[in-house]
Design a protein around this motif. Structure first.
Motif, PDB file in Angstrom:
ATOM      1  N   PHE A   1      -9.655   1.951  -2.227  1.00 44.52           N
ATOM      2  CA  PHE A   1     -10.087   3.323  -2.499  1.00 44.52           C
ATOM      3  C   PHE A   1      -9.591   4.314  -1.447  1.00 44.52           C
ATOM      4  O   PHE A   1      -9.395   5.490  -1.742  1.00 44.52           O
ATOM      5  CB  PHE A   1     -11.614   3.399  -2.647  1.00 44.52           C
ATOM      6  N   GLU A   2      -9.395   3.829  -0.226  1.00 49.18           N
ATOM      7  CA  GLU A   2      -8.858   4.745   0.799  1.00 49.18           C
ATOM      8  C   GLU A   2      -7.385   5.061   0.558  1.00 49.18           C
ATOM      9  O   GLU A   2      -6.926   6.167   0.847  1.00 49.18           O
ATOM     10  CB  GLU A   2      -9.089   4.175   2.200  1.00 49.18           C
ATOM     11  N   VAL A   3      -6.659   4.083   0.032  1.00 48.27           N
ATOM     12  CA  VAL A   3      -5.265   4.370  -0.353  1.00 48.27           C
ATOM     13  C   VAL A   3      -5.250   5.428  -1.458  1.00 48.27           C
ATOM     14  O   VAL A   3      -4.517   6.420  -1.387  1.00 48.27           O
ATOM     15  CB  VAL A   3      -4.542   3.088  -0.844  1.00 48.27           C
ATOM     16  N   LEU A   4      -6.104   5.213  -2.467  1.00 50.57           N
ATOM     17  CA  LEU A   4      -6.191   6.179  -3.571  1.00 50.57           C
ATOM     18  C   LEU A   4      -6.556   7.566  -3.065  1.00 50.57           C
ATOM     19  O   LEU A   4      -6.044   8.581  -3.533  1.00 50.57           O
ATOM     20  CB  LEU A   4      -7.232   5.726  -4.604  1.00 50.57           C
ATOM     21  N   ASN A   5      -7.441   7.592  -2.087  1.00 44.40           N
ATOM     22  CA  ASN A   5      -7.933   8.855  -1.570  1.00 44.40           C
ATOM     23  C   ASN A   5      -6.834   9.665  -0.888  1.00 44.40           C
ATOM     24  O   ASN A   5      -6.740  10.882  -1.078  1.00 44.40           O
ATOM     25  CB  ASN A   5      -9.094   8.594  -0.597  1.00 44.40           C
ATOM     26  N   VAL A   6      -5.998   8.984  -0.108  1.00 45.95           N
ATOM     27  CA  VAL A   6      -4.860   9.690   0.501  1.00 45.95           C
ATOM     28  C   VAL A   6      -3.977  10.261  -0.609  1.00 45.95           C
ATOM     29  O   VAL A   6      -3.601  11.436  -0.584  1.00 45.95           O
ATOM     30  CB  VAL A   6      -4.038   8.755   1.422  1.00 45.95           C
TER      31      VAL A   6
ATOM     32  N   MET B   1       0.841  -1.207   0.000  1.00 45.85           N
ATOM     33  CA  MET B   1       0.000   0.000   0.000  1.00 45.85           C
ATOM     34  C   MET B   1       0.875   1.255   0.000  1.00 45.85           C
ATOM     35  O   MET B   1       0.564   2.241  -0.678  1.00 45.85           O
ATOM     36  CB  MET B   1      -0.918   0.017   1.229  1.00 45.85           C
ATOM     37  N   LEU B   2       1.970   1.213   0.755  1.00 44.80           N
ATOM     38  CA  LEU B   2       2.908   2.343   0.765  1.00 44.80           C
ATOM     39  C   LEU B   2       3.509   2.545  -0.627  1.00 44.80           C
ATOM     40  O   LEU B   2       3.624   3.667  -1.123  1.00 44.80           O
ATOM     41  CB  LEU B   2       4.037   2.096   1.780  1.00 44.80           C
TER      42      LEU B   2
ATOM     43  N   VAL C   1       0.748   4.143  -2.912  1.00 46.41           N
ATOM     44  CA  VAL C   1       0.479   5.575  -2.731  1.00 46.41           C
ATOM     45  C   VAL C   1       1.673   6.416  -3.194  1.00 46.41           C
ATOM     46  O   VAL C   1       1.497   7.495  -3.774  1.00 46.41           O
ATOM     47  CB  VAL C   1       0.057   5.891  -1.276  1.00 46.41           C
ATOM     48  N   ALA C   2       2.881   5.903  -2.977  1.00 49.61           N
ATOM     49  CA  ALA C   2       4.082   6.627  -3.431  1.00 49.61           C
ATOM     50  C   ALA C   2       4.102   6.704  -4.960  1.00 49.61           C
ATOM     51  O   ALA C   2       4.407   7.752  -5.535  1.00 49.61           O
ATOM     52  CB  ALA C   2       5.337   5.935  -2.904  1.00 49.61           C
TER      53      ALA C   2
ATOM     54  N   GLU D   1     -11.678  -3.823  -1.758  1.00 47.32           N
ATOM     55  CA  GLU D   1     -11.903  -2.661  -2.614  1.00 47.32           C
ATOM     56  C   GLU D   1     -12.049  -1.363  -1.832  1.00 47.32           C
ATOM     57  O   GLU D   1     -11.547  -0.322  -2.241  1.00 47.32           O
ATOM     58  CB  GLU D   1     -13.141  -2.882  -3.505  1.00 47.32           C
ATOM     59  N   GLU D   2     -12.739  -1.431  -0.693  1.00 50.60           N
ATOM     60  CA  GLU D   2     -12.944  -0.181   0.050  1.00 50.60           C
ATOM     61  C   GLU D   2     -11.637   0.298   0.709  1.00 50.60           C
ATOM     62  O   GLU D   2     -11.463   1.494   0.933  1.00 50.60           O
ATOM     63  CB  GLU D   2     -14.081  -0.314   1.080  1.00 50.60           C
ATOM     64  N   GLU D   3     -10.732  -0.636   0.977  1.00 45.91           N
ATOM     65  CA  GLU D   3      -9.405  -0.243   1.468  1.00 45.91           C
ATOM     66  C   GLU D   3      -8.588   0.366   0.321  1.00 45.91           C
ATOM     67  O   GLU D   3      -7.912   1.379   0.485  1.00 45.91           O
ATOM     68  CB  GLU D   3      -8.661  -1.457   2.039  1.00 45.91           C
TER      69      GLU D   3
ATOM     70  N   LEU E   1      -4.778  11.066  -3.594  1.00 46.56           N
ATOM     71  CA  LEU E   1      -5.493  12.141  -4.288  1.00 46.56           C
ATOM     72  C   LEU E   1      -5.387  13.462  -3.529  1.00 46.56           C
ATOM     73  O   LEU E   1      -5.114  14.516  -4.117  1.00 46.56           O
ATOM     74  CB  LEU E   1      -6.966  11.746  -4.452  1.00 46.56           C
TER      75      LEU E   1
END
Lengths: 125, 125, 125, 125, 125, 125
Positions: free
Chosen positions: F96-101, F63-64, F67-68, F92-94, F103
């Protein structure tokens, strides 16, 4: 320490910051332009001309320079264009709209530079 | 204040800046390498070896490191490579040509970092 | 499909890719230079001159342009400088050392662009 | 192949490119907004509102969005703002001045994206 | 000067640095939020909410914020997320693994910011 | 064309895209690792190890990495980490939270890459 004193202290301190910023900027530019490198001189020349009044007004171009500097997060460049915008009579609510476009395009990493921009703007008042 | 005094004052002030820069750099590197993280150590090791004399000379590699740091606008990295280039005998007119490539590739946002690079170069004389 | 066929197929396909790349590049440059904007013309002119033989050799400058393009992850620019380096006789082991500096400075996000650079280099053989 | 044929061929091909670009953009935006993530929705909402007519005109804001996208080298974003600027009646010589500021601020790595911008602009005619 | 004294001196000096950092941050945020610009307020609000406990824990999100700030090399943002991670009980060996991912993804230009991150982490102990 | 057909068509087309992506990636990696450059090999090795299970779980590290890659807007890197996250069972909902950070940290220029990420995620289902 009272708020009032802090403000006064800031005022003089900030004035020095604007001056210091301009002094280092000019001294180093001269040093660089004194070097024999003709292409660097040409670039510096171009960097001035691109903001000249043209089909777009000088003010519009300085706003473009400001938002570009903001999203690229270049504090020196931001300060320079804030100064130009201010001198050309940009209003505070317009200034904040330029920042806002930069913020949405560039994201939260722009915020520290937005703080610097607003701080510098306040010093120019 | 006379120019002469300002220069003298700068001279000692600048010497301290070079030292201070190197001191913080080394202290934090040690601190980081003292952490148990083996992969960070490996990266630091790699970061040294990549500039070793090879098919390209160490000087060429340091110039590559300098222009890469310049366009990525990393002042600390710029200073490090300016120092290396200087020690390896790069001439001032060559130094300015490296900066010039970085300036044209990276644009006017590179200028503040070019100022720092030239300022640091002057301190090393 | 045999490896040999795949290679042959690539060969012709790749040759087209090099041509196509150069064709679009030149067509759009002409289109842009046809616009009346004098400052854009000046920039394009500068962008050519900065790589001219000077105190540093043209080859060294093209390597500088390559590593700068690599860390800024600009595929078009990378391809252009790979082509120039290749024409100027850069050896493969030198080419990889340029890439290596870019990789360490710019990190793993450089890898996809390194793949493109090597792929383009192979097409030029 | 005659120039005329090539132009005609481009014309229809390009029209498809504009459509295709818009189709994928909208389909994926819907897909993303269908996800339950409320904060992503808020960001998308904000991303629309920031370009609304305000103290600065919508056209000025779209120019700001264009130059910001250009120096950050985001082709999709560039195309979007080129389209908006075009619809809002920006003149070609003004369009080139926006590009020119972006070019000087962001350097030669901006050129490939400038080519895309001009190519897209021509398709919209 | 003994090591012990230097450490003690650092301790108080550093404590001030943390405070000073937080003070300027809050003062300017207030100044910015006092401006009438509703969209900037919305962005600031979003910037807080995105790190709220959700499907991912707040700690995981702060680590994501840290690594994103690290590779984008935003010292202010790094410090903010280091502070959050520290308060949420991230262990030092986990902290270094976050840094390590950022280092490999972003390359050696991340190192100066990694030094700042570790220095700030040590001040928080 | 019915929605259903479009989906089916996408399905097979997309599957090829995933394969094609992986094929080029592996072929070029081999080509690069076949070059004698030992430091490039070391970097590739490091780039694998940094995501190994450690004090942080492999999933957290991926995940890191995601996002990087997202904030640095590297589509290839994004796809790689999306694939890894998906294989490691990220919901999927996790996702999208990675994407959101990413964004919020990186701004609207991240959106086109978020579209690619979601598109790739859907192809993996």
């Amino acid at each position: 320490m009272s708020d009032k004193n802090e403000t006064r202290q800031n005022f003089s301190g900030e004035a020095e910051k604007v001056e210091e910023f301009n002094e280092f900027r000019e001294r180093m530019n001269e040093r660089i332009l004194d070097s024999a490198n003709i292409n660097i001189k040409r670039f510096f020349n171009l960097d001035t001309r691109v903001y000249d009044e043209g089909n777009l007004s000088k003010q519009t171009k300085e706003m473009l320079g400001l938002v570009a500097s903001l999203v690229l997060r270049c504090d020196e460049c931001i300060k320079y264009h804030v100064q130009q915008c201010h001198e050309l009579g940009l209003k505070e609510e317009e200034f904040f709209e330029v920042l806002n476009v930069g913020l949405v395009v560039g994201g939260s990493i722009v915020i520290p530079h937005m703080r610097e921009a607003v701080d510098f703007w306040d010093q120019l008042q």
